[in-house]
Design an enzyme around this catalytic site. Structure first.
Site, PDB file in Angstrom:
ATOM      1  N   CYS A 165       0.815  -1.227   0.000  1.00  0.00           N
ATOM      2  CA  CYS A 165       0.000   0.000   0.000  1.00  0.00           C
ATOM      3  C   CYS A 165       0.843   1.269   0.000  1.00  0.00           C
ATOM      4  O   CYS A 165       0.646   2.148  -0.838  1.00  0.00           O
ATOM      5  CB  CYS A 165      -0.945  -0.006   1.199  1.00  0.00           C
ATOM      6  N   HIS A 166       1.795   1.381   0.925  1.00  0.00           N
ATOM      7  CA  HIS A 166       2.554   2.632   1.030  1.00  0.00           C
ATOM      8  C   HIS A 166       4.059   2.407   1.197  1.00  0.00           C
ATOM      9  O   HIS A 166       4.787   3.316   1.577  1.00  0.00           O
ATOM     10  CB  HIS A 166       2.019   3.478   2.197  1.00  0.00           C
ATOM     11  N   GLY A 167       4.511   1.171   0.941  1.00  0.00           N
ATOM     12  CA  GLY A 167       5.945   0.921   0.858  1.00  0.00           C
ATOM     13  C   GLY A 167       6.694   0.685   2.157  1.00  0.00           C
ATOM     14  O   GLY A 167       7.924   0.684   2.158  1.00  0.00           O
ATOM     15  N   SER A 168       5.986   0.489   3.268  1.00  0.00           N
ATOM     16  CA  SER A 168       6.700   0.188   4.518  1.00  0.00           C
ATOM     17  C   SER A 168       7.391  -1.164   4.382  1.00  0.00           C
ATOM     18  O   SER A 168       6.885  -2.084   3.735  1.00  0.00           O
ATOM     19  CB  SER A 168       5.730   0.177   5.699  1.00  0.00           C
TER      20      SER A 168
END
Length: 202
Positions: A165-168
């Site tokens: 989703c957001h690259g963590s």
């Protein structure tokens, strides 16, 4: 021994002495009050008991890990959450035990895990990862990557988790790297071994 009807008759017709009449009336009032109190309290007491659905969601989950292969990630449901079970190789465990400046919280001081899992592998047994598979940013489910060269270089390890989703990014102990949206390491649930090859989550 007088029946209830006979007692009522005696009270109504005044043939019972006053002292005895008072005792009978007090006893009857006490019984009726007790019954009324129980009837009023029942719905309240019943509401405090967990429903069958809550018991099913919150109860412990048993998982057999005897067939879990090295590098395999298995997911089980617990309290409506995906919980990962992964058998790590000796190489993976060794990499987790080395210092890594890329990690935001390498000692898991700001993270959620049982006291028995406050260690480099965040586990009771170094070879087994048990973690809630939900990113601590916005609740997406990270994906295991074992052959991602860039991720392996960042983590100094043969694999890690990447949130789509957001690259963590997280290492194989669920520890988050610095400068990503996820604020903390992945959650490690309470768990214990009931046998050498059975894990109880919850």
């Amino acid at each position: 021994m007088n029946t209830v009807h006979e007692l009522i008759d005696e009270i109504d017709h005044g043939s019972m002495p006053d002292a005895e009449r008072r005792k009978v009336l007090l006893a009857a009032t006490g019984v009726l009050g007790g019954v009324g109190l129980l009837a009023a309290a029942y719905p309240f007491i019943a509401s405090l008991e967990p429903s069958a659905r809550e018991l099913a969601q919150g109860g412990p989950v048993l998982s057999d890990i005897s067939t879990l292969a090295v590098g395999e990630l298995r997911t089980v449901a617990w309290r409506g959450k995906p919980v990962w079970l992964m058998r790590r190789s000796d190489e993976m465990v060794h990499a987790l035990q080395q210092p890594n400046p890329a990690l935001a919280d390498p000692l898991s001081k700001r993270s959620e895990q049982p006291a028995s899992c406050v260690n480099a592998t965040r586990s009771e047994r170094p070879e087994l990862l048990v973690a809630v598979g939900i990113c601590t940013h916005l609740g997406c489910s990270p994906v295991l990557h074992l052959d991602d060269g860039a991720l392996n270089a960042e983590l100094h390890a043969p694999g890690g988790f990447l949130c789509p989703c957001h690259g963590s990014r997280f290492d194989l102990a669920g520890r988050v790297v610095k400068n990503v949206p996820a604020p903390t390491n992945l959650e490690i649930p309470d768990y214990r071994f009931t046998t050498a090859t059975t894990v109880q989550i919850g």
